[in-house]
Design a protein around this motif. Structure first.
Motif, short mmCIF file in Angstrom:
data_model
loop_
_atom_site.label_atom_id
_atom_site.label_comp_id
_atom_site.label_asym_id
_atom_site.label_seq_id
_atom_site.Cartn_x
_atom_site.Cartn_y
_atom_site.Cartn_z
N MET A 1 37.55 42.70 21.87
CA MET A 1 36.71 41.52 21.98
C MET A 1 37.05 40.50 20.90
O MET A 1 36.73 39.35 21.02
CB MET A 1 35.25 41.94 21.86
N ASP A 2 37.72 40.91 19.85
CA ASP A 2 38.00 40.00 18.75
C ASP A 2 39.40 39.38 18.84
O ASP A 2 39.78 38.62 17.96
CB ASP A 2 37.87 40.73 17.42
N ASP A 3 40.17 39.70 19.90
CA ASP A 3 41.49 39.09 20.02
C ASP A 3 41.34 37.64 20.48
O ASP A 3 40.25 37.17 20.73
CB ASP A 3 42.39 39.88 20.98
N ASP A 4 42.47 36.93 20.61
CA ASP A 4 42.36 35.51 20.92
C ASP A 4 42.45 35.21 22.42
O ASP A 4 42.60 34.07 22.81
CB ASP A 4 43.42 34.70 20.15
N SER A 5 42.34 36.24 23.27
CA SER A 5 42.28 35.98 24.70
C SER A 5 40.87 35.55 25.06
O SER A 5 39.94 35.69 24.28
CB SER A 5 42.69 37.23 25.49
N GLY A 6 40.73 35.04 26.25
CA GLY A 6 39.41 34.59 26.69
C GLY A 6 39.25 33.11 26.50
O GLY A 6 40.20 32.38 26.21
N GLY A 7 38.06 32.65 26.69
CA GLY A 7 37.80 31.22 26.60
C GLY A 7 38.05 30.54 27.94
O GLY A 7 38.24 31.19 28.97
N MET A 8 38.04 29.24 27.92
CA MET A 8 38.17 28.44 29.13
C MET A 8 39.65 28.34 29.49
O MET A 8 40.35 27.44 29.04
CB MET A 8 37.55 27.06 28.91
N ASN A 9 40.12 29.31 30.28
CA ASN A 9 41.55 29.36 30.60
C ASN A 9 41.84 29.56 32.08
O ASN A 9 42.98 29.80 32.46
CB ASN A 9 42.23 30.46 29.78
N GLY A 10 40.82 29.49 32.93
CA GLY A 10 41.03 29.62 34.36
C GLY A 10 41.30 31.02 34.85
O GLY A 10 41.54 31.23 36.03
N SER A 11 41.27 32.00 33.96
CA SER A 11 41.59 33.38 34.36
C SER A 11 40.57 33.95 35.34
O SER A 11 40.83 34.97 35.98
CB SER A 11 41.68 34.29 33.13
N ILE A 12 39.43 33.30 35.49
CA ILE A 12 38.41 33.76 36.44
C ILE A 12 39.00 33.93 37.84
O ILE A 12 38.55 34.77 38.62
CB ILE A 12 37.20 32.79 36.46
N SER A 13 40.03 33.17 38.15
CA SER A 13 40.69 33.27 39.46
C SER A 13 41.18 34.68 39.74
O SER A 13 41.30 35.09 40.89
CB SER A 13 41.87 32.29 39.55
N PHE A 14 41.50 35.42 38.68
CA PHE A 14 42.02 36.78 38.82
C PHE A 14 40.95 37.86 38.59
O PHE A 14 41.26 39.04 38.60
CB PHE A 14 43.15 37.02 37.80
N GLU A 15 39.71 37.42 38.34
CA GLU A 15 38.68 38.35 37.88
C GLU A 15 37.45 38.40 38.79
O GLU A 15 36.39 38.88 38.40
CB GLU A 15 38.23 37.94 36.46
N LEU A 16 37.59 37.92 40.01
CA LEU A 16 36.43 37.78 40.90
C LEU A 16 35.85 39.11 41.38
O LEU A 16 34.71 39.14 41.84
CB LEU A 16 36.79 36.89 42.09
N ASP A 17 36.61 40.18 41.28
CA ASP A 17 36.10 41.48 41.74
C ASP A 17 35.34 42.23 40.65
O ASP A 17 34.81 43.31 40.90
CB ASP A 17 37.25 42.34 42.27
N ARG A 18 35.26 41.66 39.46
CA ARG A 18 34.50 42.31 38.39
C ARG A 18 33.00 42.14 38.61
O ARG A 18 32.55 41.08 39.07
CB ARG A 18 34.90 41.72 37.03
N PRO A 19 32.21 43.15 38.28
CA PRO A 19 30.76 43.07 38.53
C PRO A 19 30.10 41.85 37.88
O PRO A 19 29.21 41.24 38.47
CB PRO A 19 30.21 44.36 37.92
N GLU A 20 30.55 41.48 36.68
CA GLU A 20 29.91 40.36 35.98
C GLU A 20 30.20 39.01 36.64
O GLU A 20 29.56 38.01 36.33
CB GLU A 20 30.33 40.32 34.50
N ASN A 21 31.17 38.98 37.56
CA ASN A 21 31.51 37.73 38.25
C ASN A 21 31.02 37.71 39.69
O ASN A 21 31.43 36.86 40.47
CB ASN A 21 33.02 37.52 38.20
N LYS A 22 30.13 38.64 40.00
CA LYS A 22 29.56 38.70 41.35
C LYS A 22 28.92 37.35 41.68
O LYS A 22 28.19 36.77 40.88
CB LYS A 22 28.50 39.81 41.40
#
Length: 201
Positions: A1-22
């Protein structure tokens, strides 16, 4: 959680099947279609589309106007899992999660006010106002009356039980203009945090 990934990067396009993105598939599909139209005039990243769409939704629903800087780069891979705080966290866990990303308790409480929109029981679901904070102070989930137990997420309810959070909840319940200003500033920080930028932006 402390690495520099994440943030507003459009990766949601690849993450739609995760429960938190229901529930995000339909809104993202709309953004993809809108992006095609925008791209005809000027190519734009999905990250920028998401940042602008959030700001526009808030404004169209009566909230503050939020300027959004453009020029974010899209990630081509999903972010690691576990980047979002779980909705079952208590206030201490939420505060730690936000602090690891550089956000204060005040910013946590301000950003949580976005839950005033939608179907979680915080006033009119299509009006952006400070009803979220007023409802939190009433603690309707403690009532034995039917659907009131469905109000908010566990993480929303947890905020009221923390003295530091409660101070900000009370301030925002009393002063919508203060909430709007603090939400605007926290939103700008949120959509800029962790973003990778085009060199010309």
């Amino acid at each position: 959680m402390d690495d520099d990934s994440g943030g507003m990067n459009g990766s949601i396009s690849f993450e739609l099947d995760r429960p938190e993105n229901k529930g995000l598939k339909k809104p993202l599909k709309i953004l993809v279609e809108a992006k095609k139209i925008v791209d005809e005039k000027q190519p734009v990243s999905m990250a920028d589309m998401i940042a602008v769409a959030g700001a526009e939704a808030v404004s169209l629903c009566g909230g503050p106007k939020i300027p959004v800087r453009l020029g974010r780069l899209d990630s081509m891979v999903p972010d690691p899992e576990g980047k979002l705080p779980e909705e079952t966290l208590d206030a201490s866990g939420l505060k730690q999660s936000f602090q690891r990303k550089g956000f204060s308790t005040q910013e946590l409480v301000a950003l949580s006010g976005a839950h005033t929109l939608g179907s979680k029981g915080f006033g009119n679901p299509v009006i952006f106002d400070n009803a979220y904070y007023k409802v939190l102070l009433e603690k309707p989930w403690l009532s034995s009356a039917g659907m009131t137990s469905m109000v908010g997420l566990p993480s929303d309810r947890a905020l009221v039980d923390d003295d530091e959070c409660l101070r900000w909840i009370s301030k925002y319940a009393d002063d919508q203009d203060l909430f709007f200003e603090d939400f605007k500033n926290a939103y700008i920080k949120l959509v800029n945090s962790g973003a990778k930028w085009r060199r010309d932006s």
